[in-house]
Motif scaffolding. Sequence first.
Motif, PDB file in Angstrom:
ATOM      1  N   PHE A  87      -2.368  -0.422  -7.435  1.00  0.00           N
ATOM      2  CA  PHE A  87      -3.797  -0.127  -7.547  1.00  0.00           C
ATOM      3  C   PHE A  87      -4.422  -0.905  -8.698  1.00  0.00           C
ATOM      4  O   PHE A  87      -5.497  -1.509  -8.544  1.00  0.00           O
ATOM      5  N   THR A 144      -7.485  -3.808   2.120  1.00  0.00           N
ATOM      6  CA  THR A 144      -6.637  -3.275   1.053  1.00  0.00           C
ATOM      7  C   THR A 144      -7.474  -2.684  -0.066  1.00  0.00           C
ATOM      8  O   THR A 144      -7.206  -1.575  -0.550  1.00  0.00           O
ATOM      9  N   TYR A 165      -7.515   1.327  -1.023  1.00  0.00           N
ATOM     10  CA  TYR A 165      -7.159   1.805  -2.356  1.00  0.00           C
ATOM     11  C   TYR A 165      -8.316   2.587  -2.989  1.00  0.00           C
ATOM     12  O   TYR A 165      -8.074   3.570  -3.706  1.00  0.00           O
ATOM     13  N   THR A 198       1.631   3.007  -6.402  1.00  0.00           N
ATOM     14  CA  THR A 198       0.544   3.457  -7.273  1.00  0.00           C
ATOM     15  C   THR A 198       0.139   2.380  -8.277  1.00  0.00           C
ATOM     16  O   THR A 198      -1.057   2.155  -8.503  1.00  0.00           O
ATOM     17  N   TRP A 229      -8.211   5.968  -1.445  1.00  0.00           N
ATOM     18  CA  TRP A 229      -7.067   6.708  -1.966  1.00  0.00           C
ATOM     19  C   TRP A 229      -7.290   7.159  -3.414  1.00  0.00           C
ATOM     20  O   TRP A 229      -7.133   8.337  -3.745  1.00  0.00           O
ATOM     21  N   ILE A 285       0.882  -1.167   0.000  1.00  0.00           N
ATOM     22  CA  ILE A 285       0.000   0.000   0.000  1.00  0.00           C
ATOM     23  C   ILE A 285       0.921   1.219   0.000  1.00  0.00           C
ATOM     24  O   ILE A 285       1.789   1.360   0.849  1.00  0.00           O
TER      25      ILE A 285
END
Length: 199
Positions: free
Chosen positions: A16, A108, A112, A13, A115, A10
């Motif tokens: 993702f 997770t 994501y 990028t 985010w 995590i």
Amino acid sequence: MPEIDFWYSIGSTYSFLTIMRLDDWCDEHDVAVTWRPFNVRTVMADQKNIPFAGKPVKSAYMWRDIERRAAKYHIHAKLPAPYPISDLALANQVALLGMGDGWGKNFTLALYRIWFEENIEAGSETAISEALHRCQQDPRLVLSRARSPDTVAALESETEQAAKLGVFGAPSLVVRGEVFWGDDRLDDALSWVRVGHVA
């Protein structure tokens, strides 16, 4: 059939793109994947590898590349997302705890989404707590456990294991000792599982 170990961090990028499509990919190809959070910053620092932060041209490319690939996979993202994240270790310590307790993958995925879809920085306690709420976990209790010496040591151990396997970045897939680095290497990892070479 041997499993694929999915090493992710995590804070990465490009992870993702893999995280948001991995379950569907596994269903489509009837393959098992073990999710393995680790601290990619430690591994990269050991190799003197500096990522995208502070590199405007490379960073602009990264966000455009993720945008293109997200569109290809029909994954929603509001870009650029806040980057780099502040407490990468804590986010991954929480994920590692969750893997042991059965909610790590959902955490997770939730983090994501927070985010990349809601633009809340993934290393913040706000984002981590919200992701835990979405997994029906008590943030106060989990964060306390995540910050414990045992959990800190557990993430360090996983990170050392990743490095011993030759993992140098995230996302990485490991099959029978072979490392496949990058979101675009899922199919190569699957081929190695099935026929022992990249088809």
